[in-house]
Motif scaffolding. Structure first.
Motif, mmCIF file in Angstrom:
data_model
loop_
_atom_site.group_PDB
_atom_site.id
_atom_site.type_symbol
_atom_site.label_atom_id
_atom_site.label_comp_id
_atom_site.label_asym_id
_atom_site.label_seq_id
_atom_site.Cartn_x
_atom_site.Cartn_y
_atom_site.Cartn_z
ATOM 1 N N GLU A 175 -5.234 8.155 -2.139
ATOM 2 C CA GLU A 175 -4.001 8.284 -1.341
ATOM 3 C C GLU A 175 -3.676 9.759 -1.093
ATOM 4 O O GLU A 175 -3.330 10.145 0.024
ATOM 5 C CB GLU A 175 -2.847 7.599 -2.064
ATOM 6 C CG GLU A 175 -1.542 7.645 -1.295
ATOM 7 C CD GLU A 175 -0.448 6.810 -1.926
ATOM 8 O OE1 GLU A 175 0.681 6.821 -1.401
ATOM 9 O OE2 GLU A 175 -0.724 6.138 -2.939
ATOM 10 N N PHE A 176 -3.773 10.585 -2.133
ATOM 11 C CA PHE A 176 -3.488 12.008 -1.974
ATOM 12 C C PHE A 176 -4.465 12.638 -0.985
ATOM 13 O O PHE A 176 -4.088 13.451 -0.141
ATOM 14 C CB PHE A 176 -3.582 12.721 -3.325
ATOM 15 C CG PHE A 176 -3.136 14.158 -3.291
ATOM 16 C CD1 PHE A 176 -1.857 14.514 -3.673
ATOM 17 C CD2 PHE A 176 -4.004 15.161 -2.856
ATOM 18 C CE1 PHE A 176 -1.441 15.845 -3.624
ATOM 19 C CE2 PHE A 176 -3.602 16.493 -2.808
ATOM 20 C CZ PHE A 176 -2.319 16.835 -3.193
ATOM 21 N N ALA A 177 -5.742 12.266 -1.082
ATOM 22 C CA ALA A 177 -6.762 12.844 -0.213
ATOM 23 C C ALA A 177 -6.528 12.483 1.254
ATOM 24 O O ALA A 177 -6.720 13.327 2.144
ATOM 25 C CB ALA A 177 -8.150 12.377 -0.658
ATOM 26 N N PHE A 178 -6.111 11.255 1.518
ATOM 27 C CA PHE A 178 -5.791 10.870 2.896
ATOM 28 C C PHE A 178 -4.660 11.743 3.437
ATOM 29 O O PHE A 178 -4.725 12.221 4.579
ATOM 30 C CB PHE A 178 -5.384 9.396 2.949
ATOM 31 C CG PHE A 178 -6.516 8.459 3.246
ATOM 32 C CD1 PHE A 178 -6.920 8.229 4.553
ATOM 33 C CD2 PHE A 178 -7.174 7.796 2.235
ATOM 34 C CE1 PHE A 178 -7.963 7.353 4.846
ATOM 35 C CE2 PHE A 178 -8.221 6.921 2.495
ATOM 36 C CZ PHE A 178 -8.615 6.704 3.801
ATOM 37 N N ASP A 179 -3.621 11.950 2.624
ATOM 38 C CA ASP A 179 -2.498 12.776 3.064
ATOM 39 C C ASP A 179 -2.920 14.216 3.297
ATOM 40 O O ASP A 179 -2.523 14.841 4.285
ATOM 41 C CB ASP A 179 -1.370 12.725 2.017
ATOM 42 C CG ASP A 179 -0.674 11.374 1.968
ATOM 43 O OD1 ASP A 179 -0.797 10.608 2.946
ATOM 44 O OD2 ASP A 179 -0.014 11.086 0.957
ATOM 45 N N LEU A 180 -3.717 14.770 2.375
ATOM 46 C CA LEU A 180 -4.172 16.153 2.503
ATOM 47 C C LEU A 180 -5.015 16.332 3.761
ATOM 48 O O LEU A 180 -4.823 17.293 4.527
ATOM 49 C CB LEU A 180 -4.976 16.550 1.261
ATOM 50 C CG LEU A 180 -5.521 17.986 1.231
ATOM 51 C CD1 LEU A 180 -4.397 19.000 1.242
ATOM 52 C CD2 LEU A 180 -6.411 18.181 -0.005
ATOM 53 N N ALA A 181 -5.946 15.427 3.987
ATOM 54 C CA ALA A 181 -6.795 15.519 5.173
ATOM 55 C C ALA A 181 -5.972 15.404 6.454
ATOM 56 O O ALA A 181 -6.208 16.127 7.430
ATOM 57 C CB ALA A 181 -7.867 14.434 5.133
ATOM 58 N N THR A 182 -5.000 14.529 6.450
ATOM 59 C CA THR A 182 -4.166 14.342 7.637
ATOM 60 C C THR A 182 -3.359 15.593 7.948
ATOM 61 O O THR A 182 -3.254 16.004 9.110
ATOM 62 C CB THR A 182 -3.229 13.136 7.442
ATOM 63 O OG1 THR A 182 -4.015 11.964 7.237
ATOM 64 C CG2 THR A 182 -2.349 12.929 8.665
ATOM 65 N N ALA A 186 -8.137 17.170 9.171
ATOM 66 C CA ALA A 186 -9.501 17.283 8.652
ATOM 67 C C ALA A 186 -10.116 15.898 8.486
ATOM 68 O O ALA A 186 -9.405 14.880 8.428
ATOM 69 C CB ALA A 186 -9.485 18.009 7.305
ATOM 70 N N ALA A 187 -11.429 15.856 8.383
ATOM 71 C CA ALA A 187 -12.128 14.618 8.060
ATOM 72 C C ALA A 187 -12.028 14.367 6.560
ATOM 73 O O ALA A 187 -11.766 15.287 5.773
ATOM 74 C CB ALA A 187 -13.579 14.705 8.488
ATOM 75 N N LEU A 188 -12.230 13.131 6.166
ATOM 76 C CA LEU A 188 -12.229 12.771 4.749
ATOM 77 C C LEU A 188 -13.584 12.179 4.399
ATOM 78 O O LEU A 188 -14.082 11.267 5.063
ATOM 79 C CB LEU A 188 -11.121 11.753 4.452
ATOM 80 C CG LEU A 188 -11.038 11.273 2.995
ATOM 81 C CD1 LEU A 188 -10.790 12.440 2.045
ATOM 82 C CD2 LEU A 188 -9.931 10.224 2.842
#
Length: 295
Positions: A175-182, A186-188
């Motif tokens: 969940e954190f990674a999706f938010d950071l990428a958004t 950026a791509a995830l």
């Protein structure tokens, strides 16, 4: 996201001995991107017995003033990057790790610089901050290596890496990674690493297919909420630390879950995030499981 959680600050631990421009830049940029306030904290540990016997008040005031100067310099750098940023600063009268862990209870996430101590020093040194805070904080912790480019020039095609292992903390990391990428447009890149068992009884292809399905399931729910995000998934063979470090070499950050509670802080953190603190070439984000999840 509730209004209460959206107002949580990004907390930056400021080290007067090695303040470092890069962690300040990283925290300020994230606060600006997320519309959050930035809180700068410098910890002033208790004076030793010897110092108390030799003019404790004068010595302590010198340390306090040094901390204030470091906070002022960090605030000035943050405001040069983002003049409209809301920045507050505080000197916490405590050892750094427990002080920052208390701050983490009310933070969106905590940002720390890394002095580059070796693994034993990080765990046992009285000045160790990255391992105990990453292992015990109530919120995600981002460790930014001092050697990284303070300008934070992102690659032409920025990406975030998230390690997935099926645990509750891994779900929080996703969940954190999706938010950071958004936030960074950026791509995830979601990665699951499998160690080779090298056994005739193991069907390698079947094992990879099973992990691919689990990886798909781990990201499917969040994927629906971020339809414009470019998501790739990969099952890699090897050691998790080595493979995640290699996959994230040019990434904005690598995000992993934290093992959980209890025990020695290094063990509590888990071997993968602990290893990445020393091997990754980008910021390392350690995410705890939600507090209502049992361990």
């Amino acid at each position: 996201m509730t209004s209460a959680s959206s107002n949580r600050p990004i907390v930056l631990g400021v080290d007067a001995l090695a303040p470092g421009a890069t962690p300040v830049a990283w925290a300020a940029d994230e606060a600006d991107l997320g519309g959050r306030p930035l809180r700068l904290v410098h910890a002033l540990p208790p004076t030793s017995q010897d110092r108390r016997a030799l003019g404790a008040e004068q010595y302590r005031e010198e340390l306090r003033e040094r901390g204030r100067r470091a906070l002022d310099e960090a605030a000035a750098l943050a405001l040069r990057r983002h003049p409209d940023l809301s920045v507050t600063a505080a000197v916490a009268e405590d050892v750094a790790a427990p002080a920052l862990c208390r701050e983490s209870a009310h933070a969106a996430f905590v940002v720390l610089g890394s002095r580059g101590l070796n693994r034993l020093e990080e765990v046992l040194s009285a000045s160790s901050v990255t391992v105990p805070v990453s292992a015990q904080a109530h919120c995600p912790v981002v460790v930014v290596r001092e050697a990284e480019d303070a300008a934070r020039e992102e690659p032409a095609e920025p990406y975030v890496v998230v390690g997935v292992d099926g645990s509750p903390s891994s779900a929080a990391a996703v969940e954190f990674a999706f938010d950071l990428a958004t936030r960074h447009r950026a791509a995830l890149h979601a990665v699951r690493v499998r160690r080779s068992r090298r056994s005739a009884q193991v069907d390698e292809d079947a094992a990879d297919e099973e992990l691919r399905q689990l990886l798909d399931e781990a990201t499917a729910g969040r994927r629906a909420a971020y339809p414009d995000l470019t998501l790739t998934r990969a099952v890699l063979l090897g050691h998790p630390v080595e493979e995640l470090a290699r996959a994230s070499e040019h990434a904005i950050g690598v995000v992993v879950g934290r093992r959980g509670r209890g025990g020695f802080t290094g063990m509590r953190l888990g071997s993968v995030p602990h290893g990445l603190l020393h091997r990754a070439h980008c910021p390392v984000v350690t995410v705890p499981a939600p507090p209502d999840i049992g361990h």
